[in-house]
Design an enzyme around this catalytic site. Structure first.
Site, PDB file in Angstrom:
ATOM      1  CB  SER A 142      -0.838  -0.033   1.285  1.00  0.00           C
ATOM      2  OG  SER A 142      -1.387   1.229   1.572  1.00  0.00           O
ATOM      3  CE1 TYR A 155      -4.302  -2.285   4.990  1.00  0.00           C
ATOM      4  CE2 TYR A 155      -3.232  -0.191   4.544  1.00  0.00           C
ATOM      5  CZ  TYR A 155      -3.903  -1.310   4.095  1.00  0.00           C
ATOM      6  OH  TYR A 155      -4.174  -1.463   2.752  1.00  0.00           O
TER       7      TYR A 155
HETATM    8  P1  NAD Z   1     -11.680  -6.392  -0.196  1.00  0.00           P
HETATM    9  O1  NAD Z   1     -12.277  -6.329   1.155  1.00  0.00           O
HETATM   10  O2  NAD Z   1     -12.483  -6.002  -1.379  1.00  0.00           O
HETATM   11  O3  NAD Z   1     -11.109  -7.859  -0.463  1.00  0.00           O
HETATM   12  C1  NAD Z   1     -10.336  -8.542   0.479  1.00  0.00           C
HETATM   13  C2  NAD Z   1     -10.558 -10.038   0.304  1.00  0.00           C
HETATM   14  O4  NAD Z   1      -9.672 -10.697   1.225  1.00  0.00           O
HETATM   15  C3  NAD Z   1     -11.983 -10.496   0.617  1.00  0.00           C
HETATM   16  O5  NAD Z   1     -12.465 -11.329  -0.428  1.00  0.00           O
HETATM   17  C4  NAD Z   1     -11.834 -11.285   1.917  1.00  0.00           C
HETATM   18  O6  NAD Z   1     -12.757 -12.371   2.038  1.00  0.00           O
HETATM   19  C5  NAD Z   1     -10.402 -11.786   1.793  1.00  0.00           C
HETATM   20  N1  NAD Z   1      -9.832 -12.137   3.092  1.00  0.00           N
HETATM   21  C6  NAD Z   1      -9.881 -11.426   4.251  1.00  0.00           C
HETATM   22  N2  NAD Z   1      -9.280 -12.102   5.227  1.00  0.00           N
HETATM   23  C7  NAD Z   1      -8.824 -13.270   4.696  1.00  0.00           C
HETATM   24  C8  NAD Z   1      -8.115 -14.391   5.202  1.00  0.00           C
HETATM   25  N3  NAD Z   1      -7.755 -14.467   6.499  1.00  0.00           N
HETATM   26  N4  NAD Z   1      -7.804 -15.402   4.361  1.00  0.00           N
HETATM   27  C9  NAD Z   1      -8.179 -15.343   3.063  1.00  0.00           C
HETATM   28  N5  NAD Z   1      -8.864 -14.315   2.518  1.00  0.00           N
HETATM   29  C10 NAD Z   1      -9.181 -13.291   3.330  1.00  0.00           C
HETATM   30  O7  NAD Z   1     -10.330  -5.505  -0.086  1.00  0.00           O
HETATM   31  P2  NAD Z   1      -9.359  -4.869  -1.191  1.00  0.00           P
HETATM   32  O8  NAD Z   1      -9.458  -3.417  -1.066  1.00  0.00           O
HETATM   33  O9  NAD Z   1      -9.510  -5.530  -2.507  1.00  0.00           O
HETATM   34  O10 NAD Z   1      -7.941  -5.264  -0.538  1.00  0.00           O
HETATM   35  C11 NAD Z   1      -7.091  -6.236  -1.090  1.00  0.00           C
HETATM   36  C12 NAD Z   1      -5.670  -5.913  -0.646  1.00  0.00           C
HETATM   37  O11 NAD Z   1      -5.285  -4.638  -1.170  1.00  0.00           O
HETATM   38  C13 NAD Z   1      -5.479  -5.834   0.872  1.00  0.00           C
HETATM   39  O12 NAD Z   1      -4.241  -6.421   1.227  1.00  0.00           O
HETATM   40  C14 NAD Z   1      -5.437  -4.337   1.121  1.00  0.00           C
HETATM   41  O13 NAD Z   1      -4.715  -4.001   2.280  1.00  0.00           O
HETATM   42  C15 NAD Z   1      -4.733  -3.873  -0.140  1.00  0.00           C
HETATM   43  N6  NAD Z   1      -4.919  -2.461  -0.443  1.00  0.00           N
HETATM   44  C16 NAD Z   1      -6.165  -1.956  -0.632  1.00  0.00           C
HETATM   45  C17 NAD Z   1      -6.306  -0.615  -0.923  1.00  0.00           C
HETATM   46  C18 NAD Z   1      -7.650   0.015  -1.125  1.00  0.00           C
HETATM   47  O14 NAD Z   1      -7.705   1.255  -1.124  1.00  0.00           O
HETATM   48  N7  NAD Z   1      -8.709  -0.724  -1.332  1.00  0.00           N
HETATM   49  C19 NAD Z   1      -5.177   0.214  -1.037  1.00  0.00           C
HETATM   50  C20 NAD Z   1      -3.924  -0.342  -0.842  1.00  0.00           C
HETATM   51  C21 NAD Z   1      -3.810  -1.693  -0.553  1.00  0.00           C
END
Ligand code: NAD
Length: 260
Positions: A142, A155
């Site tokens: 991130s 985080y």
């Molecule tokens: P999201 O909530 O849409 O998807 C996350 C997925 O991870 C879900 O399907 C959930 O069921 C799964 N998950 C959660 N805990 C789990 C576990 N213990 N084992 C297996 N699966 C699990 O979130 P997103 O925004 O797509 O985030 C995905 C990644 O991107 C994360 O690592 C997040 O930190 C990172 N990220 C997101 C953003 C943002 O702005 N959305 C920015 C930077 C980084």
């Protein structure tokens, strides 16, 4: 096709960024594994890919459980013959000021983001080695792998930690053609972010509109969210790159928030 017949495991691929990466990899010929806690949603994504002519399977995986990770990777190797690409993407967000952060929530955050990355890497690397073809490991970092924000101690700590893991895996994997890199997205409007908007509005005592404009997008060059497609394109670059020239790196994709 950039990933023809490459076996690509994407954790957290039932939703958001991981789902878009899975769809993109499948379009590029990859055999995609939708690994997620949420099994029904994972199956739905895999079925969608298979119905549109791609190749995918769903596996149930809690990335914090060594047994579940190992069992799921064994299931993938039995079905698809190996592992070429791992995207360690599963993640959640929990926000509190440090002084009020429940220890159990802190441990949960580090377990999903760091234990999950470690366990999936540990399970996949031997298959990348034994194939003789190496592989690509991609960690979902991130901007918070480089920068801090209030309320996000766990985080920010976990996302910074992924850079250390990545660099070590790049060094240990180099002689086997195993590359490791980190993607560092800015804010992307997925369920993970939608949930934070009202939470941050309450914690900071500002409106939801101000959370978006004055907190999340304040430092971007154009006030725009990064999209799941933007992140998937970077994942494709890392997954399909042909040599060790691109390893041990972290790439920020954020509309200019945090320039290095
Ligand atoms: P999201 O909530 O849409 O998807 C996350 C997925 O991870 C879900 O399907 C959930 O069921 C799964 N998950 C959660 N805990 C789990 C576990 N213990 N084992 C297996 N699966 C699990 O979130 P997103 O925004 O797509 O985030 C995905 C990644 O991107 C994360 O690592 C997040 O930190 C990172 N990220 C997101 C953003 C943002 O702005 N959305 C920015 C930077 C980084």
């Amino acid at each position: 096709m950039k990933l023809l017949d490459k076996v690509c495991i994407v954790t957290g691929a039932a939703s958001g960024i991981g789902k878009e990466i899975a769809l993109t990899f499948a379009r590029e010929g990859g055999k995609v594994v939708i690994a997620d806690l949420s099994q029904d949603a994972a199956k739905a994504v895999a079925e969608g890919i298979n119905q549109s002519g791609g190749k995918a399977m769903a596996v149930a995986m809690d990335v914090t459980s060594e047994d579940q990770v190992n069992a799921a990777v064994a299931q993938v190797v039995a079905a698809f013959g190996g592992v070429d690409v791992l995207v360690s993407n599963a993640g959640i967000q929990i926000v509190h000021p440090v002084e009020e952060f429940p220890f159990a929530d802190w441990k949960k955050m580090l377990a999903i983001h760091l234990d999950g990355a470690f366990l999936t890497t540990k399970a996949c690397m031997p298959h990348m080695k034994s194939s003789g073809k190496g592989g690509s490991i991609i960690y979902m970092g991130s901007v918070h792998s480089k920068e801090a924000s209030v309320l996000k101690s766990a985080y920010v700590t976990a996302k910074h930690g992924l850079i250390g893991l990545c660099k070590t895996v790049a060094k240990e994997g180099g002689q086997h053609g195993i590359r490791a890199n980190v993607i560092c997205p800015g804010f992307v409007r997925t369920p993970l972010v939608e949930k934070q908007i009202p939470e941050q509005a309450q914690a900071l005592g500002i409106s939801e509109d101000d959370v978006v404009k004055k907190v999340m997008l304040k430092e971007t060059v154009d006030g725009e969210f990064t999209t799941v497609q933007d992140v998937a394109e970077v994942a494709l670059l890392f997954a399909g790159f042909g040599s060790n020239a691109l390893t041990g790196q972290s790439l920020v994709v954020s509309h200019g928030w945090f320039m290095q």
